[in-house]
Write an enzyme that holds these catalytic residues in place. Structure first.
Site, mmCIF file in Angstrom:
data_model
loop_
_atom_site.group_PDB
_atom_site.id
_atom_site.type_symbol
_atom_site.label_atom_id
_atom_site.label_comp_id
_atom_site.label_asym_id
_atom_site.label_seq_id
_atom_site.Cartn_x
_atom_site.Cartn_y
_atom_site.Cartn_z
ATOM 1 N N HIS A 123 0.764 -1.190 -0.167
ATOM 2 C CA HIS A 123 -0.033 -0.120 -0.100
ATOM 3 C C HIS A 123 0.862 1.385 -0.125
ATOM 4 O O HIS A 123 0.738 2.051 -0.937
ATOM 5 C CB HIS A 123 -1.081 0.097 1.165
ATOM 6 C CG HIS A 123 -1.647 1.348 1.476
ATOM 7 N ND1 HIS A 123 -2.630 1.882 0.556
ATOM 8 C CD2 HIS A 123 -1.757 1.979 2.484
ATOM 9 C CE1 HIS A 123 -3.019 3.026 0.916
ATOM 10 N NE2 HIS A 123 -2.476 2.987 2.144
ATOM 11 N N HIS B 144 3.620 7.063 5.466
ATOM 12 C CA HIS B 144 2.197 7.608 5.902
ATOM 13 C C HIS B 144 1.506 6.959 7.022
ATOM 14 O O HIS B 144 0.806 7.223 7.820
ATOM 15 C CB HIS B 144 1.616 8.229 4.932
ATOM 16 C CG HIS B 144 0.708 7.115 4.128
ATOM 17 N ND1 HIS B 144 1.153 6.355 3.120
ATOM 18 C CD2 HIS B 144 -0.617 6.682 4.380
ATOM 19 C CE1 HIS B 144 0.028 5.629 2.677
ATOM 20 N NE2 HIS B 144 -0.733 5.857 3.554
ATOM 21 N N ASP B 145 1.565 5.631 6.844
ATOM 22 C CA ASP B 145 0.669 4.633 8.026
ATOM 23 C C ASP B 145 1.792 4.023 9.194
ATOM 24 O O ASP B 145 1.298 3.398 9.925
ATOM 25 C CB ASP B 145 0.240 3.573 7.268
ATOM 26 C CG ASP B 145 -0.932 3.965 6.590
ATOM 27 O OD1 ASP B 145 -1.853 4.837 6.821
ATOM 28 O OD2 ASP B 145 -1.305 3.329 5.513
ATOM 29 N N GLU C 111 0.436 5.269 12.549
ATOM 30 C CA GLU C 111 -1.033 5.041 12.617
ATOM 31 C C GLU C 111 -1.037 3.742 12.940
ATOM 32 O O GLU C 111 -1.852 3.339 13.884
ATOM 33 C CB GLU C 111 -1.614 5.456 11.515
ATOM 34 C CG GLU C 111 -3.264 5.565 11.599
ATOM 35 C CD GLU C 111 -3.999 6.240 10.509
ATOM 36 O OE1 GLU C 111 -4.740 5.363 9.899
ATOM 37 O OE2 GLU C 111 -3.540 7.419 10.163
ATOM 38 N N ASP C 112 -0.421 2.741 12.379
ATOM 39 C CA ASP C 112 -0.538 1.350 12.375
ATOM 40 C C ASP C 112 0.593 0.600 12.875
ATOM 41 O O ASP C 112 0.471 -0.732 12.778
ATOM 42 C CB ASP C 112 -0.761 1.064 10.970
ATOM 43 C CG ASP C 112 -2.118 1.570 10.535
ATOM 44 O OD1 ASP C 112 -3.042 1.732 11.244
ATOM 45 O OD2 ASP C 112 -2.160 1.516 9.113
ATOM 46 N N ASP D 194 -3.402 8.255 -1.285
ATOM 47 C CA ASP D 194 -3.642 7.358 -0.415
ATOM 48 C C ASP D 194 -5.251 6.755 -0.785
ATOM 49 O O ASP D 194 -5.433 5.758 -0.615
ATOM 50 C CB ASP D 194 -3.541 7.691 1.138
ATOM 51 C CG ASP D 194 -4.053 6.810 2.263
ATOM 52 O OD1 ASP D 194 -3.825 5.533 2.008
ATOM 53 O OD2 ASP D 194 -4.405 7.369 3.355
#
Length: 146
Positions: A35, A61-62, A65-66, A122
């Site tokens: 991704h 970017h994630d 967050e993840d 995204d």
């Protein structure tokens, strides 16, 4: 890191390490790292972005967050510009999903132009991924192209 290529590859390696055990929610269980790579590719190949900091942020970017990544960790390794972009597009996972989505819409107009590009890439990749391979049980039909 002297070259742009080295900086970009450093971000790719970092993201791959952080996301190494994660899978997408599709029935195929696609490796999650696909991704962020696809988001960076959309920016570079479809939008013509050559801004290395933006491409690094796309790859990263994630991560906050993840994964267990912190903004301080990103700042130390990738600098304030990349971290700022990641910060602009990172949701607070402690909030309910509906509230996170509401805040994304509410805050979108105030984001920097670079963060807007990142967020659009995204969302575009997420839509393409759902069209290609809908999550099981959603009733979403498989589409050929998006």
């Amino acid at each position: 890191m002297d070259s742009d290529a080295a900086r970009l590859l450093d971000a790719a390696e970092f993201a791959a390490q952080k996301h190494r055990e994660q899978r997408r929610k599709d029935p195929e269980g696609t490796p999650f790292i696909n991704h962020p790579i696809a988001v960076a590719r959309i920016l570079a190949c479809e939008a013509g972005v050559t801004d290395i900091e933006l491409l690094q942020a796309a790859l990263l970017h994630d991560t906050v967050e993840d994964t267990d990544t912190t903004f301080a960790e990103l700042e130390a390794r990738f600098g304030s510009a990349v971290t700022g972009l990641v910060r602009e597009v990172t949701d607070d996972k402690e909030l309910p999903r509906a509230e996170r989505k509401r805040l994304q819409v509410e805050r979108a107009p105030g984001r920097s132009p670079r963060a807007k590009l990142l967020q659009l890439a995204d969302k575009l990749h997420n839509l393409r991924d759902i069209a290609r391979c809908p999550p099981a049980g959603t009733g979403i039909p498989k589409l050929l192209h998006l």
